[in-house]
Motif scaffolding. Sequence first.
Motif, PDB file in Angstrom:
ATOM      1  N   ASP A 130       4.954   4.176  -7.431  1.00  0.00           N
ATOM      2  CA  ASP A 130       4.051   3.615  -6.420  1.00  0.00           C
ATOM      3  C   ASP A 130       4.308   2.124  -6.243  1.00  0.00           C
ATOM      4  O   ASP A 130       4.782   1.448  -7.167  1.00  0.00           O
ATOM      5  CB  ASP A 130       2.589   3.818  -6.818  1.00  0.00           C
ATOM      6  CG  ASP A 130       2.198   5.287  -6.877  1.00  0.00           C
ATOM      7  OD1 ASP A 130       2.276   5.958  -5.831  1.00  0.00           O
ATOM      8  OD2 ASP A 130       1.822   5.760  -7.968  1.00  0.00           O
ATOM      9  N   SER A 132       2.625  -1.066  -6.289  1.00  0.00           N
ATOM     10  CA  SER A 132       1.353  -1.602  -6.775  1.00  0.00           C
ATOM     11  C   SER A 132       0.730  -2.639  -5.843  1.00  0.00           C
ATOM     12  O   SER A 132      -0.488  -2.618  -5.630  1.00  0.00           O
ATOM     13  CB  SER A 132       1.536  -2.184  -8.177  1.00  0.00           C
ATOM     14  OG  SER A 132       1.873  -1.162  -9.101  1.00  0.00           O
ATOM     15  N   GLU A 134       0.897  -2.925  -2.548  1.00  0.00           N
ATOM     16  CA  GLU A 134       0.346  -2.232  -1.392  1.00  0.00           C
ATOM     17  C   GLU A 134      -0.860  -1.380  -1.771  1.00  0.00           C
ATOM     18  O   GLU A 134      -1.836  -1.282  -0.992  1.00  0.00           O
ATOM     19  CB  GLU A 134       1.423  -1.371  -0.734  1.00  0.00           C
ATOM     20  CG  GLU A 134       2.416  -2.119   0.118  1.00  0.00           C
ATOM     21  CD  GLU A 134       3.444  -2.920  -0.670  1.00  0.00           C
ATOM     22  OE1 GLU A 134       4.212  -3.677  -0.048  1.00  0.00           O
ATOM     23  OE2 GLU A 134       3.496  -2.807  -1.913  1.00  0.00           O
ATOM     24  N   MET A 135      -0.827  -0.761  -2.946  1.00  0.00           N
ATOM     25  CA  MET A 135      -1.972   0.029  -3.393  1.00  0.00           C
ATOM     26  C   MET A 135      -3.192  -0.864  -3.595  1.00  0.00           C
ATOM     27  O   MET A 135      -4.314  -0.487  -3.238  1.00  0.00           O
ATOM     28  CB  MET A 135      -1.619   0.742  -4.711  1.00  0.00           C
ATOM     29  CG  MET A 135      -0.661   1.900  -4.566  1.00  0.00           C
ATOM     30  SD  MET A 135      -0.288   2.652  -6.169  1.00  0.00           S
ATOM     31  CE  MET A 135      -1.914   3.198  -6.674  1.00  0.00           C
ATOM     32  N   TYR A 136      -2.977  -2.045  -4.145  1.00  0.00           N
ATOM     33  CA  TYR A 136      -4.085  -2.980  -4.352  1.00  0.00           C
ATOM     34  C   TYR A 136      -4.669  -3.427  -3.017  1.00  0.00           C
ATOM     35  O   TYR A 136      -5.898  -3.456  -2.837  1.00  0.00           O
ATOM     36  CB  TYR A 136      -3.585  -4.178  -5.157  1.00  0.00           C
ATOM     37  CG  TYR A 136      -4.580  -5.322  -5.224  1.00  0.00           C
ATOM     38  CD1 TYR A 136      -5.696  -5.242  -6.063  1.00  0.00           C
ATOM     39  CD2 TYR A 136      -4.406  -6.461  -4.444  1.00  0.00           C
ATOM     40  CE1 TYR A 136      -6.620  -6.284  -6.115  1.00  0.00           C
ATOM     41  CE2 TYR A 136      -5.314  -7.505  -4.500  1.00  0.00           C
ATOM     42  CZ  TYR A 136      -6.425  -7.406  -5.333  1.00  0.00           C
ATOM     43  OH  TYR A 136      -7.339  -8.434  -5.375  1.00  0.00           O
ATOM     44  N   ARG A 139      -6.816  -0.751  -1.449  1.00  0.00           N
ATOM     45  CA  ARG A 139      -8.008  -0.341  -2.184  1.00  0.00           C
ATOM     46  C   ARG A 139      -9.156  -1.331  -2.060  1.00  0.00           C
ATOM     47  O   ARG A 139     -10.327  -0.943  -2.120  1.00  0.00           O
ATOM     48  CB  ARG A 139      -7.647  -0.127  -3.653  1.00  0.00           C
ATOM     49  CG  ARG A 139      -8.789   0.380  -4.516  1.00  0.00           C
ATOM     50  CD  ARG A 139      -8.276   0.949  -5.822  1.00  0.00           C
ATOM     51  NE  ARG A 139      -7.463   2.140  -5.597  1.00  0.00           N
ATOM     52  CZ  ARG A 139      -6.952   2.871  -6.573  1.00  0.00           C
ATOM     53  NH1 ARG A 139      -7.163   2.531  -7.832  1.00  0.00           N
ATOM     54  NH2 ARG A 139      -6.224   3.945  -6.294  1.00  0.00           N
TER      55      ARG A 139
END
Length: 221
Positions: A130, A132, A134-136, A139
């Motif tokens: 993943d 990280s 972009e995920m942060y 979210r």
Amino acid sequence: MKAFKKNRVLMLLENQTYPRDFRVRREATALTAAGYSVSIICPAGTGQPFRETLNGVHLYRYPRPREANGFLGYIWEYGFAMLATFFLSIVVLFDQGFDAIHAHNPPDTFVFIAAFYKIFGKRFVFDHHDLSPEMYQARFPGGGSRRVNAILIFLERLTCRLANCIIATNESYKKIEMERDGVPESKIAVVRNGIELQNLSLIEPARTLVPEGKRLLVISA
């Protein structure tokens, strides 16, 4: 990429249990079938023992922390996981031994454990599941803190540059690793996550769902 001469691999996994993580399970069983000795450190799921050997894979599990809720929760979750993983890596070192660390993200903080063992000649393979940063951003409202995002990009870049080789899940990740993290293409291999054919079966459909005479392809868990 050059093949490793030795054949003992330690996999690090935090974001899922084993064997529930299908990608990690496929890689571990493929390595075992090829003659590698594979050990995995990961959180324990409900009812799972802390030590066991499953289909030739040596498992070392630690109590799974409560799932993170907010930024401070992530610090606690990943901090606890890193300490538990490092402690168990020492256990594995004197038990099964390992010549290479194969780290599955998230988190990208596995890089610090890998950096420690590289001092002693261990190789480091980064399996990039993943993104990280972009995920942060996705979210947290408004994309979260710029400072935190910068730290996540730094960790990703540090991980990619310290790794002896990188396994990317697709061509898009490979492009980011090359452009954002400055990794040469020769250091990256794309390994996609596919369907396990043995878990596919044909069943007769309900007539209200599909035209008569057609069949449905069902994937079992």
